[in-house]
Design a protein around this motif. Structure first.
Motif, PDB file in Angstrom:
ATOM      1  N   LYS A  23      -0.510   8.434   6.062  1.00 50.10           N
ATOM      2  CA  LYS A  23      -1.271   7.254   5.648  1.00 50.10           C
ATOM      3  C   LYS A  23      -1.590   6.323   6.829  1.00 50.10           C
ATOM      4  O   LYS A  23      -2.766   6.012   7.054  1.00 50.10           O
ATOM      5  N   MET A  33      -6.606   3.214  -0.445  1.00 49.18           N
ATOM      6  CA  MET A  33      -5.340   3.620   0.178  1.00 49.18           C
ATOM      7  C   MET A  33      -4.106   2.881  -0.363  1.00 49.18           C
ATOM      8  O   MET A  33      -3.047   3.484  -0.498  1.00 49.18           O
ATOM      9  N   PRO A  34      -4.224   1.583  -0.705  1.00 49.27           N
ATOM     10  CA  PRO A  34      -3.043   0.913  -1.274  1.00 49.27           C
ATOM     11  C   PRO A  34      -2.564   1.549  -2.581  1.00 49.27           C
ATOM     12  O   PRO A  34      -1.444   1.290  -3.009  1.00 49.27           O
ATOM     13  N   TYR A  35      -3.400   2.356  -3.209  1.00 52.50           N
ATOM     14  CA  TYR A  35      -3.048   2.900  -4.523  1.00 52.50           C
ATOM     15  C   TYR A  35      -2.697   4.390  -4.487  1.00 52.50           C
ATOM     16  O   TYR A  35      -2.288   4.963  -5.488  1.00 52.50           O
ATOM     17  N   THR A  36      -2.859   5.058  -3.343  1.00 51.87           N
ATOM     18  CA  THR A  36      -2.606   6.499  -3.289  1.00 51.87           C
ATOM     19  C   THR A  36      -1.158   6.787  -2.896  1.00 51.87           C
ATOM     20  O   THR A  36      -0.442   5.889  -2.458  1.00 51.87           O
ATOM     21  N   ILE A  74      -5.477  -2.869   4.475  1.00 49.80           N
ATOM     22  CA  ILE A  74      -5.233  -1.911   3.402  1.00 49.80           C
ATOM     23  C   ILE A  74      -3.750  -1.559   3.319  1.00 49.80           C
ATOM     24  O   ILE A  74      -3.369  -0.511   2.797  1.00 49.80           O
ATOM     25  N   GLY A  75      -2.919  -2.451   3.833  1.00 51.08           N
ATOM     26  CA  GLY A  75      -1.491  -2.377   3.531  1.00 51.08           C
ATOM     27  C   GLY A  75      -0.637  -1.615   4.519  1.00 51.08           C
ATOM     28  O   GLY A  75       0.474  -1.222   4.201  1.00 51.08           O
ATOM     29  N   SER A 131       1.864  -4.038   1.583  1.00 48.70           N
ATOM     30  CA  SER A 131       1.295  -3.095   0.619  1.00 48.70           C
ATOM     31  C   SER A 131       0.855  -3.808  -0.661  1.00 48.70           C
ATOM     32  O   SER A 131      -0.065  -3.364  -1.339  1.00 48.70           O
TER      33      SER A 131
END
Lengths: 247, 328
Positions: free
Chosen positions: B209, A110-113, B224-225, A80
């Motif tokens: 997610k 997406m990494p920030y939501t 994207i993690g 992440s």
């Protein structure tokens, strides 16, 4: 002189595993990449440009040696967190499931939501900006498998921009772009490197563009890679061989 | 959620309530009246009520499992039935009924039921893993479906062999169970079925997610993690439990798992999987409830096997969708 390297590779052997056996593509790799640089990766088809880029974003572990991102060992960085440091543009096609251009670019945030992937105002603004920078505003609600190859390419680049990472990796991003868009893309990459102090690695077969816009070139030949400045390109034997006498 | 989506969901909810009423009142050999419900009516509380709840849970479970499978395989034509996952569960149930009879595990209700449920889940999990392994070798969606078809043929052949050597009583229950039925679940069964299924469905909320990221494929999801392999493992586990659980109680039910997510994508033209999770659950149960009411009311004296109806609804729908929409 330049401070800490954004990406640092030491004594690395890169490649992948196929049914248990290691296939090494690049060896004796020791490279440092710094913020503010646009590094063009050149090499013939199948020489290992994609393998290098996939290693640098953690999709492929190095067979030997180590990769550090901002001084930290890549293997020690949580996925992440890595997602906020390195963004990649690959050559693979994605589509279906009602995915629109907007959806794909939004995935970059997406990494920030939160865990329900809720897009708040600040997220939407970043997505909007990435869409506009890549000239996709009028295409943003189209299904991505109805886009042309060039627009699709721009969508993936916008996704990488929306990821807001200090490191940008792009695997042949100019392949499907029209002449003007190619120049626009490289201008954008150069601007991102200089103004936002990003470290950009871009592989391409458009050697004239690389010479025009990049600050350094990474030349890959016969499992080895060496970094040269753009001025050195005219005398670099490996680079000239890759140019095939046309440069 | 915008107003258009809200309206669509309201309509779905309305249809769901309507289908519940249909199934409760008409889902049997005689029509019930509302006055019957208030009294301690045996038919209503012991037969109709568990059947309706079963339809809701089975429909939701299969549709959600189908949605998850389609995303994991990034194949809009995947589903528990067409990939042979239901057949794997069936085979394990057949085996466990045979083995269970000889070891007398069925003397205790919950041990006996749990035994069947665990067998069904392990059967569906094993087949899903096998299909996943194979899917890495083949690139074509269609070939994957053909392999799934072959899997269900193999499971079916083994099951036929088992049936051939079983005593007449077990044989009859095998065959009827194999047709799929919502009516074999008692209120006691629901104590096991409902909590487990609801738990699985609720756990999907923690994967919103990853589910959305998986649409972009392994490489981009990871970039994207998202821990791709871990998420995929848990999602396969959840969809296997949902499929296995439903198969254990209702037999293999055809086409709900594949058709409902496709339908949902046609109704809600979005890639947001949280919307599809909600709508597949609603749509899946609604369709199964309608199917139940239909198969009981077509011929008033006998109730038709539920698979006959779901296949008649589902198979043409899938064919139609394949022609109509190339993108799903």
């Amino acid at each position: 002189m330049k401070g800490e390297a954004m990406i640092s590779i030491k004594n690395a052997r890169l490649g992948y595993k196929k049914s248990g056996a290691e296939i090494s593509v690049l060896k004796n790799i020791g490279l440092d990449f710094y913020a503010g640089d646009v590094i063009g990766i050149v090499g013939l088809n199948g020489v290992g440009k994609s393998t290098l880029l996939k290693t640098l974003c953690g999709l492929l572990p190095p067979l030997d040696g180590e990769v550090r991102i901002e001084g930290e060992l890549m293997t020690q960085i949580a996925l992440s967190e890595l997602a906020k440091k390195v963004a990649i543009v690959l050559t693979e096609k994605i589509g279906g499931f009602n995915l629109t251009t907007f959806d794909v670019v939004a995935a970059g945030q997406m990494p920030y939501t939160n865990s329900f992937n809720r897009l708040e105002k600040k997220h939407k603004e970043i997505i909007k900006a990435a869409i506009e920078v890549c000239g996709l505003k009028e295409h943003q609600f189209k299904l991505i498998n109805e886009l042309s190859d060039g627009l699709f390419q721009k969508t993936i680049i916008a996704k990488a921009l929306a990821q807001q990472t200090p490191i940008l990796l792009l695997d042949e991003p100019s392949a499907f772009l029209d002449y003007a868009s190619k120049h626009d893309l490289f201008l954008l990459l150069k601007k991102l490197a200089i103004k936002e102090n990003k470290c950009v690695l871009v592989s391409s077969h458009d050697l004239d563009l690389l010479l025009k816009y990049c600050s350094k070139l990474l030349v890959i030949e016969e499992k080895l890679a060496h970094l040269i400045s753009v001025d050195e390109a005219k005398t670099d034997a490996a680079f000239l061989r890759i140019g095939g006498g046309f440069i | 959620m915008n107003s258009k989506t809200a309206i669509k969901f309201s309509v779905l909810l309305l249809l769901f309530v309507l289908s519940c009423a249909l199934s409760l009142l008409f889902g049997g050999s005689e029509t019930m009246h509302l006055s019957d419900i208030t009294s301690q009516d045996f038919i209503f509380w012991q037969i109709r009520f568990p059947k309706t709840i079963t339809a809701i849970i089975a429909g939701s479970a299969l549709a959600a499992a189908g949605l998850i499978l389609q995303i994991i395989f990034r194949n809009p034509l995947a589903g528990p039935y067409v990939l042979g996952i239901s057949s794997g569960a069936s085979l394990m149930v057949a085996l466990s009924i045979l083995a269970g009879n000889s070891f007398h595990v069925f003397s205790d209700f919950f041990i006996g039921k749990s035994f069947i449920v665990v067998s069904a889940i392990s059967g569906s999990f094993l087949v899903t893993l096998l299909i996943l392994l194979i899917s890495k070798k083949v690139n074509s969606n269609v070939i994957l479906l053909l392999i799934g078809l072959m899997f269900s043929q193999i499971c079916g052949a083994i099951q036929t062999a088992l049936e051939y050597f079983s005593d007449p009583n077990s044989l009859k229950s095998f065959v009827i169970w194999g047709m799929g039925s919502l009516a074999n679940t008692t209120n006691k069964d629901l104590l096991l079925f409902v909590p487990l299924a609801v738990l699985c469905l609720a756990s999907l909320l923690f994967f919103i997610k990853p589910i959305n990221a998986l649409l972009l494929g392994q490489n981009y999801a990871q970039n994207i993690g998202i821990n791709f392999k871990q998420s995929r493992f848990y999602l396969i586990l959840i969809s296997s439990v949902l499929t296995g659980l439903t198969t254990a109680f209702c037999g293999p039910i055809a086409f709900v798992g594949i058709a409902v997510p496709i339908l949902s994508r046609m109704i809600f033209k979005t890639s947001k999987q949280q919307i599809h999770l909600l709508s597949t659950v609603l749509l899946g149960s609604t369709i199964l409830l309608f199917a139940d009411a239909l198969c009981n009311s077509l011929l008033l004296q006998v109730s038709l096997p539920i698979n006959m109806i779901t296949t008649f609804i589902g198979a043409p729908l899938v064919i139609y969708l394949m022609f109509k929409n190339k993108h799903w």
